[in-house]
Enzyme design. Sequence first.
Site, PDB file in Angstrom:
ATOM      1  N   SER A  26      -4.687  54.505  63.242  1.00  0.00           N
ATOM      2  CA  SER A  26      -4.459  53.312  64.064  1.00  0.00           C
ATOM      3  C   SER A  26      -5.668  52.393  64.002  1.00  0.00           C
ATOM      4  O   SER A  26      -6.812  52.853  63.817  1.00  0.00           O
ATOM      5  CB  SER A  26      -4.231  53.797  65.494  1.00  0.00           C
ATOM      6  N   LYS A  55      -7.200  60.077  66.975  1.00  0.00           N
ATOM      7  CA  LYS A  55      -6.993  59.540  65.619  1.00  0.00           C
ATOM      8  C   LYS A  55      -8.256  59.739  64.775  1.00  0.00           C
ATOM      9  O   LYS A  55      -8.187  60.130  63.611  1.00  0.00           O
ATOM     10  CB  LYS A  55      -6.618  58.052  65.684  1.00  0.00           C
ATOM     11  N   TYR A  77      -6.910  58.573  73.228  1.00  0.00           N
ATOM     12  CA  TYR A  77      -5.935  58.385  72.146  1.00  0.00           C
ATOM     13  C   TYR A  77      -6.650  58.059  70.831  1.00  0.00           C
ATOM     14  O   TYR A  77      -6.414  58.694  69.795  1.00  0.00           O
ATOM     15  CB  TYR A  77      -4.943  57.263  72.503  1.00  0.00           C
TER      16      TYR A  77
HETATM   17  N1  LIG Z   1       3.581  52.120  67.682  1.00  0.00           N
HETATM   18  C1  LIG Z   1       2.324  51.744  67.585  1.00  0.00           C
HETATM   19  O1  LIG Z   1       1.936  50.716  68.157  1.00  0.00           O
HETATM   20  C2  LIG Z   1       1.333  52.537  66.762  1.00  0.00           C
HETATM   21  C3  LIG Z   1       0.152  51.908  66.321  1.00  0.00           C
HETATM   22  C4  LIG Z   1      -0.765  52.652  65.576  1.00  0.00           C
HETATM   23  C5  LIG Z   1      -0.515  53.992  65.296  1.00  0.00           C
HETATM   24  N2  LIG Z   1       0.652  54.580  65.736  1.00  0.00           N
HETATM   25  C6  LIG Z   1       0.883  55.989  65.443  1.00  0.00           C
HETATM   26  O2  LIG Z   1       2.047  56.088  64.649  1.00  0.00           O
HETATM   27  C7  LIG Z   1       2.743  57.309  64.946  1.00  0.00           C
HETATM   28  C8  LIG Z   1       4.183  57.001  65.291  1.00  0.00           C
HETATM   29  O3  LIG Z   1       4.202  56.067  66.366  1.00  0.00           O
HETATM   30  P1  LIG Z   1       5.571  55.571  67.005  1.00  0.00           P
HETATM   31  O4  LIG Z   1       5.326  54.223  67.557  1.00  0.00           O
HETATM   32  O5  LIG Z   1       6.685  55.772  66.055  1.00  0.00           O
HETATM   33  O6  LIG Z   1       5.677  56.602  68.217  1.00  0.00           O
HETATM   34  P2  LIG Z   1       6.953  57.330  68.828  1.00  0.00           P
HETATM   35  O7  LIG Z   1       6.531  57.916  70.126  1.00  0.00           O
HETATM   36  O8  LIG Z   1       8.135  56.430  68.815  1.00  0.00           O
HETATM   37  O9  LIG Z   1       7.227  58.492  67.768  1.00  0.00           O
HETATM   38  C9  LIG Z   1       6.487  59.689  67.771  1.00  0.00           C
HETATM   39  C10 LIG Z   1       7.477  60.821  67.571  1.00  0.00           C
HETATM   40  O10 LIG Z   1       6.748  62.045  67.574  1.00  0.00           O
HETATM   41  C11 LIG Z   1       7.419  62.982  68.406  1.00  0.00           C
HETATM   42  N3  LIG Z   1       6.400  63.927  68.889  1.00  0.00           N
HETATM   43  C12 LIG Z   1       5.307  63.679  69.650  1.00  0.00           C
HETATM   44  N4  LIG Z   1       4.632  64.817  69.878  1.00  0.00           N
HETATM   45  C13 LIG Z   1       5.297  65.804  69.226  1.00  0.00           C
HETATM   46  C14 LIG Z   1       5.091  67.195  69.062  1.00  0.00           C
HETATM   47  N5  LIG Z   1       4.086  67.848  69.669  1.00  0.00           N
HETATM   48  N6  LIG Z   1       5.966  67.898  68.313  1.00  0.00           N
HETATM   49  C15 LIG Z   1       7.018  67.290  67.707  1.00  0.00           C
HETATM   50  N7  LIG Z   1       7.270  65.972  67.826  1.00  0.00           N
HETATM   51  C16 LIG Z   1       6.426  65.246  68.575  1.00  0.00           C
HETATM   52  C17 LIG Z   1       8.083  62.140  69.490  1.00  0.00           C
HETATM   53  O11 LIG Z   1       9.204  62.791  70.078  1.00  0.00           O
HETATM   54  C18 LIG Z   1       8.513  60.905  68.701  1.00  0.00           C
HETATM   55  O12 LIG Z   1       9.800  61.059  68.147  1.00  0.00           O
HETATM   56  C19 LIG Z   1       1.952  57.968  66.063  1.00  0.00           C
HETATM   57  O13 LIG Z   1       1.092  58.915  65.497  1.00  0.00           O
HETATM   58  C20 LIG Z   1       1.175  56.816  66.667  1.00  0.00           C
HETATM   59  O14 LIG Z   1      -0.026  57.268  67.280  1.00  0.00           O
HETATM   60  C21 LIG Z   1       1.578  53.871  66.451  1.00  0.00           C
END
Ligand SMILES: NC(=O)c1ccc[n+]([C@@H]2O[C@H](COP(=O)([O-])OP(=O)(O)OC[C@H]3O[C@@H](n4cnc5c(N)ncnc54)[C@H](O)[C@@H]3O)[C@@H](O)[C@H]2O)c1
Length: 332
Positions: free
Chosen positions: A124, A152, A148
Amino acid sequence: MKILVTGGAGFIGSHTCVELMKSGYDIVIADNFCNSKRETIGRIEELGGKSLRLYEADMLDLEALRKIFAENDICAAIHFAALKAVGESVRQPVRYYHNNITGALNLVTAMNDAGCKKIIFSSSATVYGDPATVPIKETFPLSAASPYAQTKLVTENLLRDLCVSDPEWTCILLRYFNPVGAHESGLIGEDPNGIPNNLMPLVVMAAQGKRQLKVFGNDYPTRDGTCIRDYIHVVDLAQGHVAALNYLKKCAPGAEAINLGSGSGSSVLEILNAFEKAVGVKLPWEMGERRPGDVPQLYADPSKAKELLGWETKLTLEDMCLSSWNFANRQG
Ligand SMILES: NC(=O)c1ccc[n+]([C@@H]2O[C@H](COP(=O)([O-])OP(=O)(O)OC[C@H]3O[C@@H](n4cnc5c(N)ncnc54)[C@H](O)[C@@H]3O)[C@@H](O)[C@H]2O)c1
């Protein structure tokens, strides 16, 4: 050969699975649905045009992960599964460190044991902290202002150390900026369990009359005083993962951090204006105080992604607003 997508039912994971399947990849999803819904799986299959294999599995369950590798011929993993709410991570640091770091440790342990040593990790832009200048290059100093962001950084370091210890590992650390929008079909989008944290879902809820919208501060050193971020359409981001996977298959082993952003910043007020113009709805909003932890401006220098992956964003702010609105209205 299959690709394991952890967190594949989530916002970015679901769009990435669709793009991977459309590019011919076979997918295995591992998700515990703590922040996503089961019905998303059928929608991914519909949009991707083929079936996938789902494991309802927790990243904290090492044996469940080992079983996935034992039952499938997996050549690489894309690791999305994590908790992602910055504010919540400040209130619940142990839960965040445990879920995100233990989850990553378990995944690389299961991968190592299975001899699968290629991974793309969802990092991120928060790993840049409050950068001295913008646009942000991958070589900028790293710092974390929240638990958070720490998770990362720690996971990035874990993967770098893994590459040092074992020259067979190849790790791509994708640093996303601000993903928004939804699939043009309106079938998948950002659909978190509970109240959303990010700007676009809050804008959409305000437009639907479900919530009052608050802008956190207009006294930042930016062109209109509100914070500037690099918004990227989730379908562009998903295609960035296909490009990264194609690169991962042929690149030299080691760890490589790559920004995925558009390269241009939009202020909060610019997003509100763009949404009102694209959708034709007047947004009810009020100005509030600064929110602790928000930095004035973050936007990417995306030139490394273009050079290494041959990828750049194509979709516009208008596409982001319209697709978010379309998705939200289909959910009711
Ligand atoms: N959306 C953003 O703004 C953003 C920005 C930068 C980085 N990210 C990173 O990208 C990745 C995906 O983000 P997103 O927006 O799709 O989030 P999201 O919450 O929609 O998706 C994450 C998925 O992981 C699953 N999950 C979480 N912990 C788990 C575990 N212990 N076991 C199994 N499944 C688990 C959740 O159920 C969900 O389906 C994450 O790692 C997030 O930190 C997101």
